[in-house]
Design a protein around this motif. Structure first.
Motif, PDB file in Angstrom:
ATOM      1  N   MET A  80       0.851  -1.191   0.000  1.00  0.00           N
ATOM      2  CA  MET A  80       0.000   0.000   0.000  1.00  0.00           C
ATOM      3  C   MET A  80       0.887   1.241   0.000  1.00  0.00           C
ATOM      4  N   ALA A  81       0.629   2.163  -0.879  1.00  0.00           N
ATOM      5  CA  ALA A  81       1.427   3.388  -0.960  1.00  0.00           C
ATOM      6  C   ALA A  81       1.249   4.210   0.307  1.00  0.00           C
ATOM      7  N   ARG A  82       2.284   4.930   0.667  1.00  0.00           N
ATOM      8  CA  ARG A  82       2.203   5.810   1.834  1.00  0.00           C
ATOM      9  C   ARG A  82       1.270   6.973   1.521  1.00  0.00           C
ATOM     10  N   PRO A  83       0.518   7.449   2.532  1.00  0.00           N
ATOM     11  CA  PRO A  83      -0.330   8.618   2.289  1.00  0.00           C
ATOM     12  C   PRO A  83       0.521   9.856   2.038  1.00  0.00           C
ATOM     13  N   VAL A  84       0.081  10.694   1.133  1.00  0.00           N
ATOM     14  CA  VAL A  84       0.761  11.957   0.842  1.00  0.00           C
ATOM     15  C   VAL A  84      -0.078  13.077   1.440  1.00  0.00           C
ATOM     16  N   THR A  85       0.540  13.845   2.326  1.00  0.00           N
ATOM     17  CA  THR A  85      -0.166  14.916   3.015  1.00  0.00           C
ATOM     18  C   THR A  85       0.500  16.255   2.725  1.00  0.00           C
ATOM     19  N   LEU A  86      -0.199  17.303   3.064  1.00  0.00           N
ATOM     20  CA  LEU A  86       0.315  18.662   2.908  1.00  0.00           C
ATOM     21  C   LEU A  86       0.423  19.299   4.278  1.00  0.00           C
ATOM     22  N   PHE A  87       1.612  19.773   4.631  1.00  0.00           N
ATOM     23  CA  PHE A  87       1.793  20.520   5.873  1.00  0.00           C
ATOM     24  C   PHE A  87       1.148  21.883   5.705  1.00  0.00           C
ATOM     25  N   THR A  88       0.305  22.263   6.657  1.00  0.00           N
ATOM     26  CA  THR A  88      -0.517  23.459   6.473  1.00  0.00           C
ATOM     27  C   THR A  88       0.144  24.742   6.978  1.00  0.00           C
ATOM     28  N   GLY A  89       1.355  24.658   7.512  1.00  0.00           N
ATOM     29  CA  GLY A  89       1.976  25.831   8.112  1.00  0.00           C
ATOM     30  C   GLY A  89       2.139  27.009   7.187  1.00  0.00           C
ATOM     31  N   GLN A  90       2.449  26.739   5.914  1.00  0.00           N
ATOM     32  CA  GLN A  90       2.643  27.820   4.952  1.00  0.00           C
ATOM     33  C   GLN A  90       1.322  28.319   4.345  1.00  0.00           C
ATOM     34  N   TRP A  91       0.211  27.788   4.846  1.00  0.00           N
ATOM     35  CA  TRP A  91      -1.104  28.111   4.294  1.00  0.00           C
ATOM     36  C   TRP A  91      -2.038  28.652   5.370  1.00  0.00           C
ATOM     37  N   ALA A  92      -1.456  29.165   6.454  1.00  0.00           N
ATOM     38  CA  ALA A  92      -2.267  29.576   7.594  1.00  0.00           C
ATOM     39  C   ALA A  92      -3.096  30.823   7.326  1.00  0.00           C
ATOM     40  N   ASP A  93      -2.864  31.483   6.194  1.00  0.00           N
ATOM     41  CA  ASP A  93      -3.718  32.618   5.818  1.00  0.00           C
ATOM     42  C   ASP A  93      -5.069  32.144   5.302  1.00  0.00           C
ATOM     43  N   LEU A  94      -5.203  30.857   5.004  1.00  0.00           N
ATOM     44  CA  LEU A  94      -6.474  30.273   4.577  1.00  0.00           C
ATOM     45  C   LEU A  94      -7.115  29.559   5.753  1.00  0.00           C
ATOM     46  N   THR A  95      -8.431  29.519   5.783  1.00  0.00           N
ATOM     47  CA  THR A  95      -9.098  28.700   6.786  1.00  0.00           C
ATOM     48  C   THR A  95      -8.836  27.231   6.468  1.00  0.00           C
ATOM     49  N   LEU A  96      -9.018  26.384   7.466  1.00  0.00           N
ATOM     50  CA  LEU A  96      -8.804  24.965   7.234  1.00  0.00           C
ATOM     51  C   LEU A  96      -9.746  24.443   6.156  1.00  0.00           C
ATOM     52  N   GLU A  97     -10.974  24.912   6.161  1.00  0.00           N
ATOM     53  CA  GLU A  97     -11.910  24.413   5.151  1.00  0.00           C
ATOM     54  C   GLU A  97     -11.497  24.848   3.747  1.00  0.00           C
ATOM     55  N   GLU A  98     -11.051  26.082   3.602  1.00  0.00           N
ATOM     56  CA  GLU A  98     -10.586  26.543   2.292  1.00  0.00           C
ATOM     57  C   GLU A  98      -9.422  25.687   1.800  1.00  0.00           C
ATOM     58  N   LEU A  99      -8.486  25.426   2.689  1.00  0.00           N
ATOM     59  CA  LEU A  99      -7.317  24.646   2.297  1.00  0.00           C
ATOM     60  C   LEU A  99      -7.680  23.189   2.037  1.00  0.00           C
ATOM     61  N   ALA A 100      -8.542  22.625   2.858  1.00  0.00           N
ATOM     62  CA  ALA A 100      -8.941  21.228   2.674  1.00  0.00           C
ATOM     63  C   ALA A 100      -9.591  21.016   1.307  1.00  0.00           C
ATOM     64  N   GLU A 101     -10.440  21.930   0.924  1.00  0.00           N
ATOM     65  CA  GLU A 101     -11.092  21.812  -0.383  1.00  0.00           C
ATOM     66  C   GLU A 101     -10.064  21.853  -1.507  1.00  0.00           C
ATOM     67  N   LYS A 102      -9.107  22.766  -1.390  1.00  0.00           N
ATOM     68  CA  LYS A 102      -8.069  22.862  -2.415  1.00  0.00           C
ATOM     69  C   LYS A 102      -7.201  21.608  -2.428  1.00  0.00           C
ATOM     70  N   ALA A 103      -6.748  21.169  -1.244  1.00  0.00           N
ATOM     71  CA  ALA A 103      -5.839  20.024  -1.161  1.00  0.00           C
ATOM     72  C   ALA A 103      -6.483  18.760  -1.712  1.00  0.00           C
ATOM     73  N   SER A 104      -7.767  18.604  -1.464  1.00  0.00           N
ATOM     74  CA  SER A 104      -8.482  17.454  -2.013  1.00  0.00           C
ATOM     75  C   SER A 104      -8.450  17.480  -3.537  1.00  0.00           C
ATOM     76  N   GLY A 105      -8.667  18.654  -4.111  1.00  0.00           N
ATOM     77  CA  GLY A 105      -8.631  18.795  -5.558  1.00  0.00           C
ATOM     78  C   GLY A 105      -7.245  18.581  -6.142  1.00  0.00           C
ATOM     79  N   TRP A 106      -6.211  18.838  -5.351  1.00  0.00           N
ATOM     80  CA  TRP A 106      -4.837  18.639  -5.826  1.00  0.00           C
ATOM     81  C   TRP A 106      -4.385  17.188  -5.709  1.00  0.00           C
ATOM     82  N   GLY A 107      -5.179  16.350  -5.033  1.00  0.00           N
ATOM     83  CA  GLY A 107      -4.863  14.930  -4.969  1.00  0.00           C
ATOM     84  C   GLY A 107      -4.290  14.439  -3.660  1.00  0.00           C
ATOM     85  N   TYR A 108      -4.299  15.260  -2.621  1.00  0.00           N
ATOM     86  CA  TYR A 108      -3.720  14.860  -1.340  1.00  0.00           C
ATOM     87  C   TYR A 108      -4.614  13.871  -0.603  1.00  0.00           C
TER      88      TYR A 108
END
Length: 332
Positions: free
Chosen positions: A1-29
């Motif tokens: 099973m491939a390892r999960p690929v995640t995005l560290f949110t520290g550089q994205w703290a200007d966005l709300t978690l929901e805004e970032l989650a929606e984007k990250a999902s679309g990017w394939g994370y």
């Protein structure tokens, strides 16, 4: 099973978690490594509100994402650092208080204990972060350092962090130091020294990040091999360094990131000098099966483009170890 690929949110703290989650999902994370700043993961709310942690999970699940770790680099930095006005910019008003150094360090230490408690409530078993260092300014030994000064710095680290690690032990969470300039450990030698300073306690390990090692000339693959039992989390981040001399060297010349005169700079995954295939092979060898978390930094690239291409790149680099020898078909 491939390892999960995640995005560290520290550089994205200007966005709300929901805004970032929606984007990250679309990017394939597959998930997010939640930073303890912005609104991404708030330690005080996690401890005060019984529904907060489930709410974070529910929000991520809405976009098909999970969480395997949280990170509190900014507060951790203040535990051992020699506190000055620079720290006010990275700390909350509660932690900074009136800026008295001893008070800042004490409040930062208590917040790291609470971070462990909050991580346990969230259901993750790793907190990543920084430790700070009282001896980073002694990096270059002139006037010559008294060896006792260095020993005292590691003793200070142990004295300040062991009570924090006691709480980590109580709640079943490990701490992953991101080995990094300005921390108590910034290469293999100092990482091993830090382990010795806390008498080898298993609570203390590393959030491996090759980008902070390669440009220094540190063997970042050997780091995985020598410290294999201490790799609690992995950051995938690239860095470029020049093949020829530059006007500013490894120490950076007090130039901002992105300046063309620098000898090295962080780059989007696959656009720097790090050999990620060698890292994946080493991770397979040490049987690391945790997330590959992209900490995206590149001064010369749009961050959304970079986050999207980095996710695809890391999934392309990652592969499972073979379950059989390649020449097994020839055996009788």
């Amino acid at each position: 099973m491939a390892r999960p690929v995640t995005l560290f949110t520290g550089q994205w703290a200007d966005l709300t978690l929901e805004e970032l989650a929606e984007k990250a999902s679309g990017w394939g994370y597959d998930g997010l490594e939640l930073a303890c700043w912005g609104d991404h993961f708030e330690v005080d709310k996690a401890l005060a509100d019984d529904g907060y942690c489930q709410g974070r999970h529910d929000l991520l699940a809405k976009y098909g994402l999970k969480v395997w770790s949280i990170s509190n680099h900014l507060v951790g930095q203040a535990v051992c650092d020699n506190i000055d006005n620079r720290h006010q910019a990275i700390l909350s008003e509660v932690i900074w208080g009136n800026g008295d150094p001893a008070g800042v360090q004490e409040r930062a230490a208590e917040e790291m204990k609470n971070t462990a408690r909050a991580a346990a409530k969230l259901g993750v078993n790793v907190v990543n972060g920084f430790t700070g260092s009282s001896i980073w300014h002694l990096l270059y030994s002139f006037p010559p350092n008294d060896p006792g000064q260095i020993d005292a710095g590691f003793e200070d680290f142990a004295n300040r962090w062991n009570p924090i690690f006691d709480v980590f032990d109580e709640v079943g969470v490990k701490f992953g130091l991101e080995v990094h300039p300005t921390e108590i450990a910034f290469d293999i030698v100092t990482a091993e020294h830090a382990i010795e300073a806390v008498n080898g306690r298993e609570t203390f390990g590393f959030n491996y990040d090759p980008s902070h090692l390669g440009y220094q000339g540190v063997d970042y693959v050997a780091f995985l091999e020598r410290l294999s039992d201490r790799i609690y989390h992995v950051h995938m981040k690239d860095v470029w360094w020049s093949d020829t001399p530059r006007l500013a060297g490894v120490f950076g010349g007090h130039l901002n990131f992105g300046d063309a005169q620098r000898y090295w700079d962080f780059r989007s995954i696959g656009r720097g000098s790090i050999n990620f295939e060698a890292i994946i092979r080493a991770l397979n060898h040490i049987a690391y099966d945790g997330p590959l978390s992209i900490e995206w930094e590149d001064s010369g690239m749009d961050r959304e483009h970079g986050a999207r291409e980095s996710c695809a790149a890391v999934k392309g680099y990652d592969f499972e170890p073979s379950a059989v020898a390649f020449d097994a078909a020839f055996e009788e």
